[in-house]
Design an enzyme around this catalytic site. Structure first.
Site, PDB file in Angstrom:
ATOM      1  N   GLU A 115       0.825  -1.200   0.000  1.00 32.98           N
ATOM      2  CA  GLU A 115       0.000   0.000   0.000  1.00 32.98           C
ATOM      3  C   GLU A 115       0.865   1.259   0.000  1.00 32.98           C
ATOM      4  O   GLU A 115       1.928   1.292   0.592  1.00 32.98           O
ATOM      5  CB  GLU A 115      -0.927  -0.014   1.214  1.00 32.98           C
ATOM      6  CG  GLU A 115      -1.991  -1.083   1.045  1.00 32.98           C
ATOM      7  CD  GLU A 115      -2.888  -1.270   2.248  1.00 32.98           C
ATOM      8  OE1 GLU A 115      -4.015  -1.722   2.067  1.00 32.98           O
ATOM      9  OE2 GLU A 115      -2.456  -0.974   3.378  1.00 32.98           O
ATOM     10  N   CYS A 128       3.447   8.397   1.381  1.00 35.00           N
ATOM     11  CA  CYS A 128       3.946   7.425   2.349  1.00 35.00           C
ATOM     12  C   CYS A 128       4.225   6.124   1.595  1.00 35.00           C
ATOM     13  O   CYS A 128       3.333   5.501   1.037  1.00 35.00           O
ATOM     14  CB  CYS A 128       2.889   7.228   3.438  1.00 35.00           C
ATOM     15  SG  CYS A 128       3.392   6.072   4.702  1.00 35.00           S
ATOM     16  N   CYS A 135       6.578  -7.256   7.412  1.00 33.49           N
ATOM     17  CA  CYS A 135       7.688  -6.740   8.227  1.00 33.49           C
ATOM     18  C   CYS A 135       8.180  -7.877   9.103  1.00 33.49           C
ATOM     19  O   CYS A 135       7.379  -8.675   9.576  1.00 33.49           O
ATOM     20  CB  CYS A 135       7.189  -5.581   9.098  1.00 33.49           C
ATOM     21  SG  CYS A 135       8.497  -4.701   9.968  1.00 33.49           S
ATOM     22  N   CYS A 139       6.068  -5.081  16.135  1.00 35.40           N
ATOM     23  CA  CYS A 139       5.597  -4.048  17.060  1.00 35.40           C
ATOM     24  C   CYS A 139       4.129  -4.343  17.360  1.00 35.40           C
ATOM     25  O   CYS A 139       3.329  -4.546  16.440  1.00 35.40           O
ATOM     26  CB  CYS A 139       5.782  -2.663  16.460  1.00 35.40           C
ATOM     27  SG  CYS A 139       7.504  -2.372  16.006  1.00 35.40           S
ATOM     28  N   CYS A 142       1.095  -2.375  15.782  1.00 35.69           N
ATOM     29  CA  CYS A 142       1.139  -2.077  14.345  1.00 35.69           C
ATOM     30  C   CYS A 142       0.483  -3.186  13.529  1.00 35.69           C
ATOM     31  O   CYS A 142       0.801  -4.362  13.694  1.00 35.69           O
ATOM     32  CB  CYS A 142       2.593  -1.892  13.921  1.00 35.69           C
ATOM     33  SG  CYS A 142       2.802  -1.720  12.137  1.00 35.69           S
ATOM     34  N   GLU A 197      10.292  -2.239   7.528  1.00 37.44           N
ATOM     35  CA  GLU A 197      11.366  -1.523   8.217  1.00 37.44           C
ATOM     36  C   GLU A 197      12.421  -1.163   7.162  1.00 37.44           C
ATOM     37  O   GLU A 197      13.163  -2.022   6.689  1.00 37.44           O
ATOM     38  CB  GLU A 197      11.952  -2.426   9.308  1.00 37.44           C
ATOM     39  CG  GLU A 197      13.261  -1.947   9.909  1.00 37.44           C
ATOM     40  CD  GLU A 197      13.245  -0.481  10.363  1.00 37.44           C
ATOM     41  OE1 GLU A 197      12.448  -0.116  11.211  1.00 37.44           O
ATOM     42  OE2 GLU A 197      14.066   0.310   9.833  1.00 37.44           O
ATOM     43  N   SER A 228      11.646   6.549   8.379  1.00 32.29           N
ATOM     44  CA  SER A 228      11.270   6.186   9.747  1.00 32.29           C
ATOM     45  C   SER A 228      11.770   4.791  10.080  1.00 32.29           C
ATOM     46  O   SER A 228      11.540   3.839   9.338  1.00 32.29           O
ATOM     47  CB  SER A 228       9.741   6.224   9.889  1.00 32.29           C
ATOM     48  OG  SER A 228       9.363   5.731  11.161  1.00 32.29           O
ATOM     49  N   CYS A 370      -1.637   5.742   9.727  1.00 32.03           N
ATOM     50  CA  CYS A 370      -0.392   5.106  10.195  1.00 32.03           C
ATOM     51  C   CYS A 370      -0.684   3.774  10.855  1.00 32.03           C
ATOM     52  O   CYS A 370      -1.545   3.681  11.718  1.00 32.03           O
ATOM     53  CB  CYS A 370       0.271   5.928  11.294  1.00 32.03           C
ATOM     54  SG  CYS A 370       0.772   7.532  10.819  1.00 32.03           S
TER      55      CYS A 370
HETATM   56  N1  SAH Z   1       8.825   0.413  10.151  1.00 31.03           N
HETATM   57  C1  SAH Z   1       9.075   1.788  10.287  1.00 31.03           C
HETATM   58  C2  SAH Z   1       8.222   2.670   9.417  1.00 31.03           C
HETATM   59  C3  SAH Z   1       6.763   2.320   9.240  1.00 31.03           C
HETATM   60  S1  SAH Z   1       5.622   2.647  10.512  1.00 31.03           S
HETATM   61  C4  SAH Z   1       8.946   2.188  11.707  1.00 31.03           C
HETATM   62  O1  SAH Z   1       8.469   1.402  12.503  1.00 31.03           O
HETATM   63  O2  SAH Z   1       9.357   3.290  12.048  1.00 31.03           O
HETATM   64  C5  SAH Z   1       5.291   4.417  10.508  1.00 31.03           C
HETATM   65  C6  SAH Z   1       4.895   4.930  11.906  1.00 31.03           C
HETATM   66  O3  SAH Z   1       3.562   4.540  12.262  1.00 31.03           O
HETATM   67  C7  SAH Z   1       5.792   4.355  13.001  1.00 31.03           C
HETATM   68  O4  SAH Z   1       6.169   5.323  13.930  1.00 31.03           O
HETATM   69  C8  SAH Z   1       4.897   3.325  13.609  1.00 31.03           C
HETATM   70  O5  SAH Z   1       5.346   3.003  14.874  1.00 31.03           O
HETATM   71  C9  SAH Z   1       3.569   4.019  13.591  1.00 31.03           C
HETATM   72  N2  SAH Z   1       2.435   3.115  13.777  1.00 31.03           N
HETATM   73  C10 SAH Z   1       2.378   1.792  13.545  1.00 31.03           C
HETATM   74  N3  SAH Z   1       1.154   1.307  13.854  1.00 31.03           N
HETATM   75  C11 SAH Z   1       0.427   2.343  14.291  1.00 31.03           C
HETATM   76  C12 SAH Z   1      -0.926   2.472  14.734  1.00 31.03           C
HETATM   77  N4  SAH Z   1      -1.748   1.438  14.755  1.00 31.03           N
HETATM   78  N5  SAH Z   1      -1.353   3.697  15.093  1.00 31.03           N
HETATM   79  C13 SAH Z   1      -0.523   4.764  15.026  1.00 31.03           C
HETATM   80  N6  SAH Z   1       0.748   4.703  14.598  1.00 31.03           N
HETATM   81  C14 SAH Z   1       1.226   3.503  14.258  1.00 31.03           C
HETATM   82 FE1  SF4 Z   2       7.427  -3.083  11.243  1.00 34.62          FE
HETATM   83 FE2  SF4 Z   2       7.411  -0.407  11.693  1.00 34.62          FE
HETATM   84 FE3  SF4 Z   2       5.181  -1.888  12.038  1.00 34.62          FE
HETATM   85 FE4  SF4 Z   2       7.215  -2.131  13.740  1.00 34.62          FE
HETATM   86  S1  SF4 Z   2       5.963  -0.284  13.407  1.00 34.62           S
HETATM   87  S2  SF4 Z   2       6.034  -3.823  12.838  1.00 34.62           S
HETATM   88  S3  SF4 Z   2       8.965  -1.882  12.386  1.00 34.62           S
HETATM   89  S4  SF4 Z   2       6.250  -1.557  10.114  1.00 34.62           S
END
Ligand code: SAH
Ligand code: SF4
Length: 395
Positions: A115, A128, A135, A139, A142, A197, A228, A370
């Site tokens: 996406e 974005c 990934c 996390c 996420c 990532e 990021s 996000c």
């Molecule tokens: N993998 C990288 C970049 C992609 S995530 C990273 O983790 O930094 C982009 C941003 O969205 C990151 O800061 C991530 O932590 C945040 N994010 C992920 N899931 C989210 C959610 N459900 N609500 C709000 N932000 C979220």
């Molecule tokens: Fe991967 Fe970023 Fe999501 Fe963590 S927040 S699972 S590093 S995409």
């Protein structure tokens, strides 16, 4: 994965068959393109000039057909068409949110889907971009983290996302138009904040961003690109040296105990090590400040004490703290902090002298916000129980 399992990038690149037939020009660096042209019969003496010409057609004017490259002879165009293609990911679907956010689902080789989200603002527009299908990291808040890594995107698939968005926005200059500034751009900024990532796909991300930054093409300044990372410490200095873009870090917690649960890569590179790498970044990359992303999770990381601890931790680092109200997804084990709580948290940080914008969720109605990205077609999923266990929420 159990809580004690080491966090590794277990699938760096899944071996794939070498492409059969013509090679894709999109994603090749200038040097790679030069080598490929020579290998395909372009005389070495002409190669540099040919690279410049083709580069301008592909990345400045957005042309996909060799026949449109009118400053090349017909014969040479036919040679090129025999050896090369100019291919970007295929747009499978396009959703437009009530707030103007556009979400594209694009298909890449192997039938995988990622996406891409375009977020228009009054004075700019941000794309974005995704760097991986799925990934390897997990996390717990996420949505992408619930999808296993399928594969890294190639440089062509990464820069190709920018190209398909420019197609949709109809933002390529007419052939012949100069490379100068033509006023504000619809697509003026890129954030590597989609799926994956980026620092676990370093070379391809670097090459794609170099192409996007190239002044004879898409020409995005390095200050308009933000990468990021969840905190892949050893790659942070390399990012400064080899890409030089702006850096954002998914910080999200102020103690190792909580960060281990939210961003499990913290077990490998804990907060203190991460902060050391971040302290060095602005000097190495000659950029002003680092963005700390902080997702607001109700009763998990959103207390006044957390805000004060955060301010203490980042002391001395030129920083902006981007507060992200948690975006819910089906099965998510968290809730968004109340608005008043987010504002109180922001206020403490602001009073300590840092910008603390609250990121307004965009495109929620189309699941484009996000952390909501996840290609619905991917089958390799974790169960809800896995997600909860990884978040340390199981009994
Ligand atoms: N993998 C990288 C970049 C992609 S995530 C990273 O983790 O930094 C982009 C941003 O969205 C990151 O800061 C991530 O932590 C945040 N994010 C992920 N899931 C989210 C959610 N459900 N609500 C709000 N932000 C979220
Ligand atoms: Fe991967 Fe970023 Fe999501 Fe963590 S927040 S699972 S590093 S995409």
């Amino acid at each position: 994965m159990s809580a004690s399992a080491p966090i590794t990038q277990d699938v760096l690149t899944i071996p794939r068959k070498l492409p059969q037939g013509p090679a894709n020009i999109v994603g090749l660096t200038r040097d790679e393109l030069r080598d490929a042209l020579i290998a395909a019969g372009t005389p070495e003496k002409q190669a540099k000039m040919r690279v410049n010409q083709i580069w301008q057609w592909v990345y400045h004017w957005g042309v996909r057909d060799f026949d449109a490259m009118t400053n090349l002879s017909k014969g040479y165009r036919a040679d090129l068409a025999e050896h090369f293609v100019i291919e970007v990911p295929e747009v499978v679907s396009r959703n437009v949110s009530a707030d103007g956010t556009r979400k594209y689902l694009v298909r890449i080789a192997g039938g995988h889907e990622v996406e891409v989200v375009y977020i228009p603002e009054t004075d700019r527009g941000t794309l974005c971009v995704s760097s991986q299908v799925g990934c390897t990291l997990t996390c717990s808040f996420c949505h992408t983290g619930t999808q296993k890594l399928v594969r890294n995107l190639t440089a062509g698939e990464i820069v190709g996302q920018i190209m398909v968005a420019r197609d949709d926005l109809d933002e390529w200059p007419e052939p012949g138009e100069g490379t100068g500034e033509n006023g504000p751009r619809l697509l003026s900024n890129v954030v590597l904040m989609g799926m994956g990532e980026p620092l676990y796909n370093f070379d391809n991300v670097r090459n794609a961003m170099k192409i996007a930054m190239d002044g004879e093409g898409i020409s995005l300044s390095r200050r308009r690109i933000t990468l990021s990372t969840s905190g892949v410490v050893p790659e942070i200095a390399k990012t400064a040296e080899e890409i030089g873009c702006m850096l954002a870090v998914s910080f999200h917690a102020t103690t190792d105990e909580i960060r281990n649960k939210l961003v499990p890569i913290n077990k490998r590179w804990p907060i203190a090590e991460l902060l050391d790498a971040l302290r060095a970044y602005p000097k190495l990359s000659n950029s002003e400040r680092i963005t700390f992303e902080y997702v607001m999770l109700k009763d998990v990381n959103d207390s006044d004490e957390d805000a004060r601890r955060l301010v203490k931790l980042i002391k001395g680092i030129p920083a902006k703290i981007n507060l992200i109200p948690f975006n819910e997804w089906p099965g998510a084990p968290y809730e968004r902090s109340d608005w008043a709580r987010i504002e109180a948290f922001a206020d403490i940080i602001y009073k300590a002298g840092y910008a603390s914008p609250i990121r307004t969720p965009r495109g929620e109605d189309i699941m484009a916000a996000c952390g909501q990205l996840k290609s619905a077609t991917e089958r390799a999923r974790k169960s809800r129980a896995d997600i909860a266990a990884e978040a340390g929420l199981s009994k």
